[in-house]
Design an enzyme around this catalytic site. Structure first.
Site, PDB file in Angstrom:
ATOM      1  N   ASN A  53      44.854  42.097  -2.359  1.00  0.00           N
ATOM      2  CA  ASN A  53      45.151  42.869  -3.565  1.00  0.00           C
ATOM      3  C   ASN A  53      46.628  43.247  -3.655  1.00  0.00           C
ATOM      4  OD1 ASN A  53      42.626  42.694  -4.603  1.00  0.00           O
ATOM      5  ND2 ASN A  53      41.927  44.653  -3.798  1.00  0.00           N
TER       6      ASN A  53
ATOM      7  N   HIS B 122      36.538  44.904   4.153  1.00  0.00           N
ATOM      8  CA  HIS B 122      36.751  44.788   2.709  1.00  0.00           C
ATOM      9  C   HIS B 122      36.042  43.556   2.157  1.00  0.00           C
ATOM     10  CE1 HIS B 122      39.683  44.141  -0.859  1.00  0.00           C
ATOM     11  NE2 HIS B 122      38.595  44.775  -1.234  1.00  0.00           N
TER      12      HIS B 122
ATOM     13  N   SER C  67      39.332  49.129  -1.068  1.00  0.00           N
ATOM     14  CA  SER C  67      40.190  48.000  -1.455  1.00  0.00           C
ATOM     15  C   SER C  67      41.655  48.319  -1.214  1.00  0.00           C
ATOM     16  CB  SER C  67      40.045  47.681  -2.932  1.00  0.00           C
ATOM     17  OG  SER C  67      38.723  47.479  -3.272  1.00  0.00           O
TER      18      SER C  67
ATOM     19  N   GLU D 276      37.913  40.756   4.421  1.00  0.00           N
ATOM     20  CA  GLU D 276      39.155  41.197   5.064  1.00  0.00           C
ATOM     21  C   GLU D 276      38.777  42.268   6.085  1.00  0.00           C
ATOM     22  OE1 GLU D 276      43.136  41.081   2.245  1.00  0.00           O
ATOM     23  OE2 GLU D 276      41.620  42.547   1.763  1.00  0.00           O
TER      24      GLU D 276
END
Ligand code: 3H9
Length: 701
Positions: A481, A431, A410, A443
C-alpha cells in the site's frame, strides 16, 4: 549408473529409480541417467521396465534453472525417444506431482499408473512456456482436443482419478506402496502379452473439430491471458496435433517452445516462480528456528475481512473462533461466510456437504474469556489505532503464553499495537488482501520486537493456508500500500492533463494489469481514499491533486457501490461505462485551474503510473522494509494483479534499464516539481553505476 538415477532388476521387471531432490527435476544428470538406464534395460533379462521416483514426487518438470543456459546433451526429446522406442514396455509409476517435462516423460512411456493422491499436469504456461517435449501432441491424442486445450492453457494439475477417466493414465493403484503395485501391474501386463502402446500411434480425427474452433479459442484466451504470448502458441501446437503428422507436430512444438524460452515474458514468469519461493525465506532466521503449534485460531471482527480470513483456516481444517461485539454482529459475520461458501459451491468448486463441514469448524463468541486456548489471534477490526490497542491489551490479559497475536491492519503502526501488550515478542502483522479467502498474498509484518519463532510460524501457517507470503518491516502501508501512493496520484493527475478515465485504465490494462487504477478506485470505493486523505498533513497543497476523486465523492459518486464514480455502472450487468458527464467535468475543472489539456500517449501514462511504484520500491529497499527486490515483485504480482509476464515492478524496471527510469523521473521532476517526483537515492546510485535491482539484491545477500 549415476548418482541420481539407479537401476535394478526385480524378478523379470527392470526398475529405474530417479533420486534427485528436492523435486526430481530433469537436470542434465537426470536426463542422462534415464537414457542410460533405459538403454541398459534393453540389454538385460527384464521383460518390462518401471520408471519411478524416490522422495516426495515423481519428476516435477524440466530443471528451470537450466533455461537460458547453453543446452546440454542429452536433450529431453532424445530421452523420450529412447523410452518410446523401447522394445519392452516402459511403465511410469507416478506419485506426488508429474508436472511439465515430468508428465511428458510419463506420456512417452507405454503405460502409466499412479497412486490415488498423485496429480499430473502441464503447468508450463505459468512460466510463459508451452510443453516442449511432446505434451501438446500426446495429451490431445489421449484426452481429446478440448480437454487438452483446457489443461495446457490453464496449467492446472489433474488428480489421478480424473486423469484416469480422461485417458491420461491407465491405472490408479490401491494403497501407498507404489513400487510394489507398479511391479505387479507391469508383471500382469507382461503375462497378458499387453502390446507396446505408443501415444504417437493414435490419430485425431480432424473432422470432429468444429470449423473456427481454434480461432475462437485464441480470442477467448487473448482476453483471459492478457499480455501473455504462450497461450496463443499452445493453441497453434494443438492445432498442429490435429493437422500434422506426429513428428511434424513435435517439430512445430519445439520451434515454438524455443521462441518462448527466450522471451522476456517467460524470463519474467520464471523470475516470479523463484521469487515466490525466495520470499518465504527470512534472511536472518536459521532454517531450524523452532515453530509454535497452531491448532486453533481466533479472529477478532466478523466483517468481510474477518470472515474471509476465518475461511482460510477452516479450509485447511483449523478450528476458528470468531469474536464480535454482540450476537447480531456475529450472526451477520456467519452469514457472510455462508454466502461466500455458497458461491463456491455454485461454481462447482466445493461439494455442498463439505460446505457444512467447513462452516461447522467456525464458531462464534462475544466473550474474550473464550480465547484462553487459541494459538493464534488475528485482529481484523476497522482501522482505528486506539481501538486496536484496546483489543491487544484485552488479548494480552486472556491469551495463553506463546499465543501469536496478529493484526490485519493495512497501515497502522504494528510496534505501537505491540506496545499495548506485555508480550511484544508475540505480536506481528498478518496483512491479508480482500477478498481474503481468494487473494493469494499475505504480507507478514515484523515488528521491532517480534520473536523469530513467531515469524517462522507465521510463514509456515501462511503457506499452509495457501498464501504466498512476503515479509515487510513496519512503515505506513507496509510494502504494497505504501507503493500505491504515486500510482493512484498520477492516474488522477493524468485526467487534469487531458486523459479520460478510460484512456488511463486502458493503457494499464493493455500493459497487463487486471484493472486500471481508476476502475480499481471505483471498485474499492472512492470514499476510502477520500477519508484516508482527510487525516494526512503531508500532502502538497495543490488544487489539482486528487481533484476529481474528491469532487466525485462530494457528489455522492463513491464508485461501484453507489452505481457511479469515475465511470457509471450498468445496474444489471455492473459493466463499467464511460460517463460523458465526468469527462466534461474533468475539462471544466482543468479550465478553472488554467491547466492546458493535451494529448497524452499510452507510453507516458505507463511511465507516470508505474515509475512511482519503482521509485518507492527503491526507497523501501534502502530502508530495509523489504528483504529483497524480488519480494516487492511478489507483493505486486500476488496482491495487486501486476502482470506476472512483466515480472513485478522491480524486475520490469531492470528490463527497461534503471537509467531510463531515473532519467524520466528527473524529467518529470523538472516539469511537475520535486514534491511529486524525487528519485530515490538507491535508484540514482544504481542508474549511475549501470546496475540492476537484481544485482543489488544478490550483492546484499
Ligand atoms: C518444463 O517442464 C518444460 C518442458 O515441457 C520442456 C522441456 C524441454 N526446476 O515449490 P517448492 C525447486 S517447465 C528447478 O517449494 P513444493 C524450488 O525452486 C517446468 N527447481 O516445493 C524449490 O527450491 P528452494 C514445469 C525446481 O513441495 C524446491 O524445488 N514444471 C523446480 O511446495 C522446492 O519447491 C513446473 O513448472 C524445477 N522444475 O511444490 C513445476 N520445481 O527450496 C514447478 C521446484 O531452493 N514446481 N523447484 O526454494 C512446482 O510446481 C512445485 O515445486 C512442486 C512442489 C508442486 C513440484
Amino acid at each position: 549408473m549415476s548418482n541420481v538415477v539407479s537401476y535394478e532388476l526385480v524378478g523379470n521387471i527392470g526398475v529405474i529409480s530417479v533420486n534427485s531432490p528436492p523435486v526430481n527435476a530433469l537436470s542434465q544428470a537426470v536426463r542422462e541417467g534415464i537414457l542410460n538406464t533405459v538403454n541398459a534395460a534393453a540389454e538385460d533379462a527384464s521383460e518390462a521396465v518401471v520408471l519411478r521416483c524416490e522422495g516426495r514426487t515423481f519428476i516435477a518438470g524440466a530443471d528451470i534453472t537450466e533455461f537460458g543456459k547453453p543446452p546440454m546433451e542429452p536433450g529431453l526429446p532424445e530421452v523420450l525417444s529412447a523410452i518410446e522406442n523401447s522394445k519392452k514396455p516402459v511403465i511410469a509409476a507416478i506419485h506426488g506431482t508429474a508436472l511439465g517435462g515430468g508428465f511428458e516423460v510419463a506420456l512417452a512411456c507405454h503405460y502409466r499408473c499412479a497412486i490415488a493422491s498423485a496429480k499430473v499436469g502441464l503447468p508450463e504456461v505459468k512460466l510463459g512456456l508451452l510443453p516442449g517435449a511432446g505434451g501438446t501432441q500426446r495429451v490431445p491424442r489421449l484426452a481429446g482436443v478440448e480437454a487438452a486445450l483446457d489443461m495446457i492453457t490453464t496449467g492446472n494439475p489433474v488428480a489421478a482419478a480424473k486423469a484416469n477417466s480422461m485417458g491420461l493414465i491407465d491405472e490408479v493403484v490401491e494403497g501407498d506402496d507404489l513400487q510394489a503395485a507398479a511391479i505387479k501391474y507391469a508383471s500382469d501386463l507382461v503375462a497378458s502379452g499387453a502390446p507396446l502402446k505408443r501415444v504417437r500411434d493414435i490419430t485425431i480425427d480432424a473432422s470432429t473439430i468444429e470449423p473456427g474452433f481454434f480461432d475462437a479459442a485464441r480470442k477467448k484466451l487473448a482476453l483471459r491471458a492478457r499480455g501473455q504470448i504462450a497461450p496463443d502458441k499452445i493453441v497453434s501446437c494443438i492445432e498442429a496435433a490435429v493437422n500434422l503428422l506426429m513428428d511434424e507436430g513435435l517439430e512445430r512444438e519445439r520451434e515454438l517452445f524455443r521462441e518462448l524460452v527466450t522471451s522476456p515474458e517467460s524470463a519474467a514468469m520464471r523470475h516470479i516462480f523463484f521469487a515466490e519461493r525466495q520470499a518465504a525465506k527470512i534472511k536472518d532466521l536459521p532454517k531450524d528456528t523452532p515453530l509454535r503449534d497452531i491448532k486453533k485460531v481466533a479472529i477478532i471482527g466478523g466483517g468481510t475481512m474477518g470472515g474471509g480470513i476465518a475461511m482460510c483456516f477452516a479450509n485447511v481444517g483449523i478450528p476458528v473462533v470468531m469474536v464480535e461485539i454482540n450476537d447480531e454482529a456475529l450472526a451477520r459475520g456467519m452469514k457472510i461466510i455462508r454466502k461466500n461458501y455458497t458461491i463456491t459451491v455454485a461454481k462447482g468448486k466445493l461439494p455442498a456437504d463439505k460446505m457444512e463441514q467447513l462452516i461447522s469448524t467456525i464458531t462464534g463468541t462475544t466473550d474474550y474469556a473464550d480465547l484462553g486456548d487459541v494459538d493464534l489471534v488475528i485482529e481484523a477490526v476497522f482501522e482505528n489505532l486506539e481501538l486496536k490497542k484496546e483489543i491487544f491489551a484485552k488479548l494480552d490479559a486472556v491469551c495463553k503464553p506463546g499465543a501469536i497475536l496478529a493484526t490485519n491492519t493495512s497501515y497502522q503502526d504494528v510496534d505501537a499495537i505491540a506496545a499495548a501488550t506485555n508480550r511484544p515478542q508475540d505480536v506481528l502483522g498478518l496483512h491479508f488482501f480482500s477478498p481474503a479467502n481468494v487473494m493469494k498474498l499475505l504480507e507478514i509484518v515484523r515488528g521491532e520486537k517480534t520473536a523469530d519463532d513467531a515469524l517462522a510460524t507465521s510463514m509456515q501457517i501462511g503457506k499452509k493456508i495457501g498464501k504466498v507470503c512476503a515479509l515487510s518491516r513496519v512503515c505506513y502501508g507496509f510494502i504494497g500500500n505504501r507503493m500505491l501512493g504515486g500510482y493512484g496520484r498520477e492516474a488522477q493527475m493524468l485526467l487534469m492533463d487531458g486523459c479520460t478515465p478510460a484512456q488511463v485504465d486502458s493503457a494499464l490494462e493493455k500493459f497487463g494489469m487486471a484493472m486500471g487504477p481508476l476502475a480499481m478506485g471505483d471498485l474499492a470505493g472512492l470514499d476510502v481514499g477520500y477519508k484516508a486523505r482527510e487525516g494526512r498533513t503531508d500532502l502538497p497543497d495543490d488544487p489539482k491533486l486528487y481533484r476529481m476523486g474528491t469532487l466525485l465523492v462530494e457528489m455522492g459518486r463513491h464508485g461501484q457501490k453507489t452505481g457511479s464514480g469515475f465511470y457509471k455502472y450498468d445496474p444489471e450487468t455492473r459493466r463499467r461505462l464511460s460517463d460523458p458527464e465526468v469527462e466534461s467535468m474533468i475539462k471544466e475543472e482543468a479550465a478553472k485551474l488554467n491547466l492546458e489539456q493535451r494529448d497524452i500517449s499510452d507510453e507516458e501514462i505507463l511511465q507516470r503510473c508505474l515509475y512511482p511504484l519503482i521509485n518507492e520500491g527503491a526507497l523501501i529497499l534502502e530502508e530495509g522494509i523489504a528483504q529483497r527486490p524480488s519480494d516487492i515483485d511478489v507483493v505486486y504480482v500476488f496482491g495487486y494483479a501486476f502482470p506476472a509476464a512483466k515480472g513485478g515492478p522491480m524486475h520490469y524496471a531492470d528490463q527497461i534499464g534503471l537509467k531510463n527510469v531515473y532519467d524520466k523521473i528527473c524529467e518529470f521532476r523538472e516539469r511537475d516539481g520535486e514534491m511529486y517526483w524525487k528519485p530515490a537515492p538507491l535508484l540514482e546510485k544504481l542508474a549511475k553505476e549501470g546496475k540492476t535491482f537484481a544485482e543489488w539484491g544478490s550483492e546484499n545477500g
